[in-house]
Design a protein around this motif. Structure first.
Motif, mmCIF file in Angstrom:
data_model
loop_
_atom_site.group_PDB
_atom_site.id
_atom_site.type_symbol
_atom_site.label_atom_id
_atom_site.label_comp_id
_atom_site.label_asym_id
_atom_site.label_seq_id
_atom_site.Cartn_x
_atom_site.Cartn_y
_atom_site.Cartn_z
ATOM 1 N N ARG A 128 -35.579 -93.514 18.789
ATOM 2 C CA ARG A 128 -35.949 -94.930 18.937
ATOM 3 C C ARG A 128 -36.630 -95.402 17.664
ATOM 4 N NH1 ARG A 128 -34.192 -97.394 23.772
ATOM 5 N NH2 ARG A 128 -34.317 -95.868 25.425
ATOM 6 N N SER A 129 -36.818 -96.710 17.554
ATOM 7 C CA SER A 129 -37.525 -97.259 16.398
ATOM 8 C C SER A 129 -39.037 -97.138 16.606
ATOM 9 C CB SER A 129 -37.153 -98.725 16.187
ATOM 10 O OG SER A 129 -37.674 -99.516 17.239
ATOM 11 N N ASN A 130 -39.765 -97.172 15.489
ATOM 12 C CA ASN A 130 -41.225 -97.188 15.579
ATOM 13 C C ASN A 130 -41.680 -98.382 16.395
ATOM 14 O OD1 ASN A 130 -41.315 -94.948 13.915
ATOM 15 N ND2 ASN A 130 -41.859 -96.099 12.095
ATOM 16 N N SER A 131 -41.044 -99.531 16.175
ATOM 17 C CA SER A 131 -41.405 -100.758 16.879
ATOM 18 C C SER A 131 -41.259 -100.588 18.397
ATOM 19 C CB SER A 131 -40.520 -101.910 16.392
ATOM 20 O OG SER A 131 -40.823 -103.095 17.066
ATOM 21 N N TYR A 132 -40.162 -99.987 18.838
ATOM 22 C CA TYR A 132 -39.934 -99.769 20.273
ATOM 23 C C TYR A 132 -41.059 -98.916 20.862
ATOM 24 C CZ TYR A 132 -37.872 -98.209 24.628
ATOM 25 O OH TYR A 132 -37.660 -97.938 25.957
#
Length: 52
Positions: free
Chosen positions: A31-35
């Motif tokens: 997953r992304s850091n933002s997620y």
């Protein structure tokens, strides 16, 4: 074309050790850091009794 996420953006400065934990979680979950950050913030708000 799918709808894009219409969330608000903000800039946050994280301590290096917190960033590394988030990066590790994101890598492990593909997953992304933002997620990861959004999920952690939502959980913290729910734990404090807020509806998210």
């Amino acid at each position: 074309m799918p709808d894009r996420y219409k969330g608000k953006k903000m800039s946050v400065v994280l301590p290096p050790e917190v960033f590394e934990i988030i990066k590790k979680l994101a890598d492990e979950q593909d997953r992304s850091n933002s997620y990861i950050i959004v999920q952690l913030v939502k959980k913290a708000l729910k734990d404090q009794g807020h509806e998210v």
